[in-house]
Design a protein around this motif. Sequence first.
Motif, PDB file in Angstrom:
ATOM      1  N   PHE A 265       3.446 -24.042  -5.327  1.00  0.00           N
ATOM      2  CA  PHE A 265       1.919 -24.021  -5.485  1.00  0.00           C
ATOM      3  C   PHE A 265       1.191 -24.921  -4.745  1.00  0.00           C
ATOM      4  N   TRP A 266       0.015 -24.600  -4.023  1.00  0.00           N
ATOM      5  CA  TRP A 266      -0.870 -25.560  -3.348  1.00  0.00           C
ATOM      6  C   TRP A 266      -2.213 -25.173  -3.130  1.00  0.00           C
ATOM      7  N   HIS A 267      -3.082 -26.226  -2.798  1.00  0.00           N
ATOM      8  CA  HIS A 267      -4.596 -26.170  -2.508  1.00  0.00           C
ATOM      9  C   HIS A 267      -4.406 -25.479  -1.108  1.00  0.00           C
ATOM     10  N   ALA A 268      -5.273 -24.266  -0.913  1.00  0.00           N
ATOM     11  CA  ALA A 268      -5.275 -23.494   0.365  1.00  0.00           C
ATOM     12  C   ALA A 268      -6.071 -24.298   1.502  1.00  0.00           C
TER      13      ALA A 268
ATOM     14  N   ARG B 170      -5.415 -17.433  -7.103  1.00  0.00           N
ATOM     15  CA  ARG B 170      -5.759 -17.144  -5.750  1.00  0.00           C
ATOM     16  C   ARG B 170      -7.107 -16.927  -5.611  1.00  0.00           C
ATOM     17  N   LYS B 171      -7.884 -16.275  -6.451  1.00  0.00           N
ATOM     18  CA  LYS B 171      -9.214 -16.172  -6.312  1.00  0.00           C
ATOM     19  C   LYS B 171     -10.183 -17.508  -6.097  1.00  0.00           C
ATOM     20  N   ILE B 172      -9.854 -18.548  -6.942  1.00  0.00           N
ATOM     21  CA  ILE B 172     -10.524 -19.913  -6.876  1.00  0.00           C
ATOM     22  C   ILE B 172      -9.911 -20.642  -5.598  1.00  0.00           C
ATOM     23  N   GLY B 173      -9.010 -20.200  -4.919  1.00  0.00           N
ATOM     24  CA  GLY B 173      -8.578 -20.937  -3.673  1.00  0.00           C
ATOM     25  C   GLY B 173      -7.193 -21.648  -3.580  1.00  0.00           C
TER      26      GLY B 173
END
Length: 440
Positions: A288-291, A273-276
Amino acid sequence: MAKLLTIQGGKPLQGEVHVRGAKNLVPKAMVASLLGSEPSQLRNVPEIKDVEIVTNLLTIHGVKVDRDSTGGTMTLDPRETYSAEHSEIDAYAGDSRIPILFCGPLMHKNGEAFIPDLGGCRIGDRPIDYHLEVLRNFGAVVDKQPNGIHISAPKGLRGAKLELPYPSVGATEQVLLTAVLAEGITELKNAAVEPEIHDLIAILQQMGAIITVYTDRTIRIEGVARLSGFKHRAIPDRNESASWASAALVTQGDIYVRGAAQRDLTAFLNIYRKIGGEFEVDEEGMRFWHAGGPLKPLVLETDVHPGFMTDWQQPMVVALTQAHGVSIVHETVYENRFGFTNALKRMGAGIQLHRECLGSNPCRFGQRNFLHSAVISGPAELKGADIDIPDLRGGFSHLIAALAAAGTSNVTGIEIISRGYEHFIDKIAGLGADIAISER
Ligand SMILES: CC(=O)N[C@H]1[C@@H](OP(=O)(O)OP(=O)(O)OC[C@H]2O[C@@H](n3ccc(=O)[nH]c3=O)[C@H](O)[C@@H]2O)O[C@H](CO)[C@@H](O)[C@@H]1O
Ligand SMILES: C=C(OP(=O)(O)O)C(=O)O
């Protein structure tokens, strides 16, 4: 003939994959079945190389192993176990790390065991000194031979007071698999407490073992005279789940991992979550996905559970090559687990390795000559390359990088990945990747 995997990168991975039982639990549950006086049943068994190796090793020791073709249910009948011929055992030298865990069960069954030289990923020296030390404390006699070890228990195996120098997963499992049928009480301090260890304890408890886990990494085992069988569904592979999550992030994709369990991924999900990255959870698995927006750099240290697992480090390093800024990764579990970054650098990643500890976790490698800290500068434009897979997790991270890179990658050595990733080629193709397999 060796296989060549050709990847045309640049397509977001989208769709669903199914993750089954953990590579780091299933083969050990299979070894535990040897301790029983009755058959056992294991469910959620994946089709991976380590399961095949352990099936063969059990079979040559007289265990009848059957599995249904699709459902992943395996039955293991250990009622006619015997000592296998050395020549038959030798055939499995260098294939896996699991054979060392046959020591206790085979000594209980047959009074002795021959263990071939171990394999597994080359990510450090991987000594077995803790294993041999605890076994000697139980009363075993170890005889090192040219292509393995012979181990016997001429006076039987007795419970002992033990303490590991480091919370080793394998050495903790060695103690559990030996102590459950040893005479008297065993107390192990500084034990590993990974989820796979708890799953193994659940299996042994079903078989009749008496095991108590304390909050201070102490495990107490009261030896019993006889164990029965177990019926167990293996916990899902949290390392495979984390790998697919990373693949979704790096390729800007969206992957539903059927079978993934949030509980065993806490440390990974915090970093994700911290990385995005984003995720959501339902009864059947996790998405799971790229925010969206740029990925964020961060500082990360691997550790024993409940820390950030060393087997998650490699796919996360690939994600960090895409973060905007400088990230630091301090590997504290294995002294030599950054070899895979060479190929990433050839693909255009900005990664520098250092001998110093770039972090605050206590680490055994800082004063020695090991490149165990990485500084990653991003974002890098990854380009396709020729890659020879060096090890399991590093290899899967190379696939992720190739899937995200511009252009073509030619990947050899992919057989290594099937040691721990079930049907990974089909899964990647099913997620929409542009790949082809050929023989060479
Ligand atoms: C099949 C399996 O389950 N493999 C996992 C298991 O490996 P494995 O059980 O081999 O890993 P360990 O936890 O034992 O190793 C941790 C550290 O202890 C050291 N050590 C270990 C034993 C010993 O006798 N002497 C010694 O010095 C190792 O070199 C390493 O630096 O746990 C690792 C750490 O979570 C994971 O990366 C592996 O995926
Ligand atoms: C290091 C690993 O496995 P093994 O201990 O089987 O080599 C791994 O699963 O990443």
